[in-house]
Structures are given as C-alpha cells and as structure tokens.
Write an enzyme that holds these catalytic residues in place. Structure first.
Site, mmCIF file in Angstrom:
data_model
loop_
_atom_site.group_PDB
_atom_site.id
_atom_site.type_symbol
_atom_site.label_atom_id
_atom_site.label_comp_id
_atom_site.label_asym_id
_atom_site.label_seq_id
_atom_site.Cartn_x
_atom_site.Cartn_y
_atom_site.Cartn_z
ATOM 1 N N ASP A 9 0.845 -1.189 0.000
ATOM 2 C CA ASP A 9 0.000 0.000 0.000
ATOM 3 C C ASP A 9 0.889 1.252 0.000
ATOM 4 O O ASP A 9 1.665 1.458 0.930
ATOM 5 C CB ASP A 9 -0.859 -0.054 1.265
ATOM 6 C CG ASP A 9 -1.781 1.134 1.420
ATOM 7 O OD1 ASP A 9 -1.728 2.072 0.592
ATOM 8 O OD2 ASP A 9 -2.561 1.123 2.390
ATOM 9 N N GLY A 31 -9.693 3.448 -6.248
ATOM 10 C CA GLY A 31 -8.340 2.891 -6.331
ATOM 11 C C GLY A 31 -7.358 3.586 -5.410
ATOM 12 O O GLY A 31 -7.682 3.960 -4.284
ATOM 13 N N ASP A 33 -6.136 6.526 -5.578
ATOM 14 C CA ASP A 33 -6.565 7.904 -5.307
ATOM 15 C C ASP A 33 -7.411 7.945 -4.033
ATOM 16 O O ASP A 33 -7.162 8.739 -3.106
ATOM 17 C CB ASP A 33 -7.370 8.390 -6.526
ATOM 18 C CG ASP A 33 -7.556 9.897 -6.569
ATOM 19 O OD1 ASP A 33 -6.961 10.599 -5.734
ATOM 20 O OD2 ASP A 33 -8.308 10.367 -7.447
ATOM 21 N N THR A 121 -3.049 1.496 -14.528
ATOM 22 C CA THR A 121 -3.261 0.050 -14.753
ATOM 23 C C THR A 121 -4.441 -0.526 -13.981
ATOM 24 O O THR A 121 -4.655 -1.742 -13.988
ATOM 25 C CB THR A 121 -1.999 -0.770 -14.414
ATOM 26 O OG1 THR A 121 -1.766 -0.707 -12.992
ATOM 27 C CG2 THR A 121 -0.789 -0.269 -15.160
ATOM 28 N N GLY A 122 -5.197 0.352 -13.285
ATOM 29 C CA GLY A 122 -6.387 -0.120 -12.569
ATOM 30 C C GLY A 122 -7.629 0.220 -13.361
ATOM 31 O O GLY A 122 -7.853 -0.315 -14.460
ATOM 32 N N TYR A 124 -8.260 2.630 -15.183
ATOM 33 C CA TYR A 124 -7.988 3.180 -16.515
ATOM 34 C C TYR A 124 -7.517 2.139 -17.536
ATOM 35 O O TYR A 124 -7.283 2.469 -18.711
ATOM 36 C CB TYR A 124 -6.990 4.344 -16.424
ATOM 37 C CG TYR A 124 -7.595 5.633 -15.912
ATOM 38 C CD1 TYR A 124 -8.935 5.709 -15.546
ATOM 39 C CD2 TYR A 124 -6.835 6.795 -15.807
ATOM 40 C CE1 TYR A 124 -9.492 6.895 -15.069
ATOM 41 C CE2 TYR A 124 -7.381 7.989 -15.341
ATOM 42 C CZ TYR A 124 -8.713 8.029 -14.977
ATOM 43 O OH TYR A 124 -9.249 9.208 -14.517
HETATM 44 P P1 ADP Z 1 -5.967 4.379 -12.595
HETATM 45 O O1 ADP Z 1 -7.292 5.072 -12.652
HETATM 46 O O2 ADP Z 1 -4.808 5.286 -12.940
HETATM 47 O O3 ADP Z 1 -5.959 3.093 -13.323
HETATM 48 P P2 ADP Z 1 -6.166 2.944 -10.057
HETATM 49 O O4 ADP Z 1 -6.057 3.494 -8.681
HETATM 50 O O5 ADP Z 1 -7.449 2.317 -10.449
HETATM 51 O O6 ADP Z 1 -5.752 4.145 -11.022
HETATM 52 O O7 ADP Z 1 -5.022 1.881 -10.300
HETATM 53 C C1 ADP Z 1 -3.661 2.179 -10.441
HETATM 54 C C2 ADP Z 1 -2.854 1.110 -9.742
HETATM 55 O O8 ADP Z 1 -2.853 1.368 -8.339
HETATM 56 C C3 ADP Z 1 -3.414 -0.294 -9.912
HETATM 57 O O9 ADP Z 1 -2.352 -1.156 -10.279
HETATM 58 C C4 ADP Z 1 -3.944 -0.663 -8.534
HETATM 59 O O10 ADP Z 1 -3.782 -2.050 -8.267
HETATM 60 C C5 ADP Z 1 -3.027 0.149 -7.650
HETATM 61 N N1 ADP Z 1 -3.493 0.463 -6.286
HETATM 62 C C6 ADP Z 1 -4.741 0.509 -5.785
HETATM 63 N N2 ADP Z 1 -4.710 0.839 -4.474
HETATM 64 C C7 ADP Z 1 -3.404 1.029 -4.144
HETATM 65 C C8 ADP Z 1 -2.700 1.377 -2.954
HETATM 66 N N3 ADP Z 1 -3.332 1.620 -1.802
HETATM 67 N N4 ADP Z 1 -1.338 1.464 -2.999
HETATM 68 C C9 ADP Z 1 -0.675 1.225 -4.149
HETATM 69 N N5 ADP Z 1 -1.269 0.896 -5.297
HETATM 70 C C10 ADP Z 1 -2.617 0.795 -5.307
#
Ligand code: ADP
Length: 168
Positions: A9, A31, A33, A121-122, A124
């Site tokens: 995290d 995600g 954010d 990569t989430g 988006y």
């Molecule tokens: P985007 O909209 O840019 O795709 P996301 O938050 O959906 O953003 O995903 C971006 C990446 O962040 C993904 O690989 C997801 O697995 C990862 N992610 C989600 N939560 C966390 C966290 N708490 N810490 C680190 N990475 C995270």
C-alpha cells in the site's frame, strides 16, 4: 537513481514524495486515489481544490503537488494517467509524460526518494506489461541531481511479477 520494488500500500511508504494516480478533476476517486485521500485526510483535498481554483483541471500527463496530510510522506504528486483506448502510441506518450512530469516536479522540490503506483493500470485499464515497461524506461532515462531512489509500489500480484522481471 536506484530503483526498488515494494509490494503493498503506497500510503504506508515513508518516501519524501508519493505519486497519486489521480483523475483530472483532482477531487478524488477510487483505487489508489481514494486510498491516499482516505489515509491522508482532508488537507490533501483542500489543497487540490485550491489548485483547481487557480489553474482548473489537471490535464492527462500532467502533475501537481500537495502536502501529504497525515501520510508519512512529505508530498503527494498527483498525476493524471491516460485512460486506455487502444491508441497505443498516444496512450504510451501520455503515460511517459506522467512519470517525467512527476519526476521533474520532485526534482524541483529536492525530493530524494519517490514512490510510484502503477499509474493507469487499474480503473484506466492500461495494459500492465506495457505500462511497466514505460514506467521503468522513463525512470531509467531521467537525469536527476537530487533523486536518489525511485520505488515502484505494486499492489497486485500481476504488476509485482511484471516489475520483478523488468527490474532484474
Ligand atoms: P488508474 O485510474 O490510474 O488506473 P487505479 O487506482 O485504479 O488508477 O489503479 C492504479 C494502480 O494502483 C493499480 O495497479 C492498482 O492495483 C493500484 N493500487 C490501488 N490501491 C493502491 C494502494 N493503496 N497502494 C498502491 N497501489 C494501489
């Protein structure tokens, strides 16, 4: 710059700066954010709102900085990744911009350690393998005076595997 892979995290990472995969509204989302705004507290959102009032939305590929509220980091660099739409060249260039502009901002702030999530990569839907390749190449090509270490924080197993291979 040294590079490192951490599985977990990003809100827990005590780097000088952590990067947020924000959306162009800068007003928070799901995600990573959502996790950053939840853990960091309302200070971060207040600063994001001030930025919006000053300069409007944050365009894709660009980056802005706020303090990190309750997080162990000093700064949060919010960058807006591209939504994958199958246009490989265009999306790749915008993702490269995210990493470059975030590093540039960090460099100007005198940041020594910076942690990136796997931007786009989430939600988006950017293909993870290609996104990882762009992230690592852009970091490796960046000329820095201040930044000593870049941490790639992988949250899911698939990204962890990809980054392990890329950083070997
Ligand atoms: P985007 O909209 O840019 O795709 P996301 O938050 O959906 O953003 O995903 C971006 C990446 O962040 C993904 O690989 C997801 O697995 C990862 N992610 C989600 N939560 C966390 C966290 N708490 N810490 C680190 N990475 C995270």
């Amino acid at each position: 710059m040294k590079t490192e892979l951490i599985k977990g995290d990003i809100t827990k990472i005590p780097a000088d700066a952590i990067v947020n995969a924000a959306n162009s509204s800068l007003l928070g989302g799901g995600g990573v954010d959502g996790a950053i705004h939840r853990a960091g507290g309302k200070q971060i959102l207040e600063e994001c709102i001030q930025i919006r009032n000053r300069q409007g939305k944050c365009n894709t590929g660009e980056a802005v900085v706020t303090s990190a509220g309750n997080l162990p980091a000093k700064y949060v660099i919010h960058t807006v990744g591209p939504v994958w739409n199958g246009e490989e060249n265009k999306c790749s260039k915008l993702l490269e911009d995210c990493y470059k502009n975030s590093l540039q901002l960090a460099e100007g702030l005198g940041v020594k350690t910076i942690a990136f999530p796997n931007v786009s990569t989430g939600i988006y839907k950017f293909p993870k393998e290609l996104a990882g390749k762009i992230a690592v190449e852009t970091v490796r090509n960046f000329q820095s005076e201040n930044i000593e270490k870049v941490i790639f924080v992988c949250f899911d197993d698939e990204n962890e595997k990809i980054y392990k291979k890329l950083l070997d």
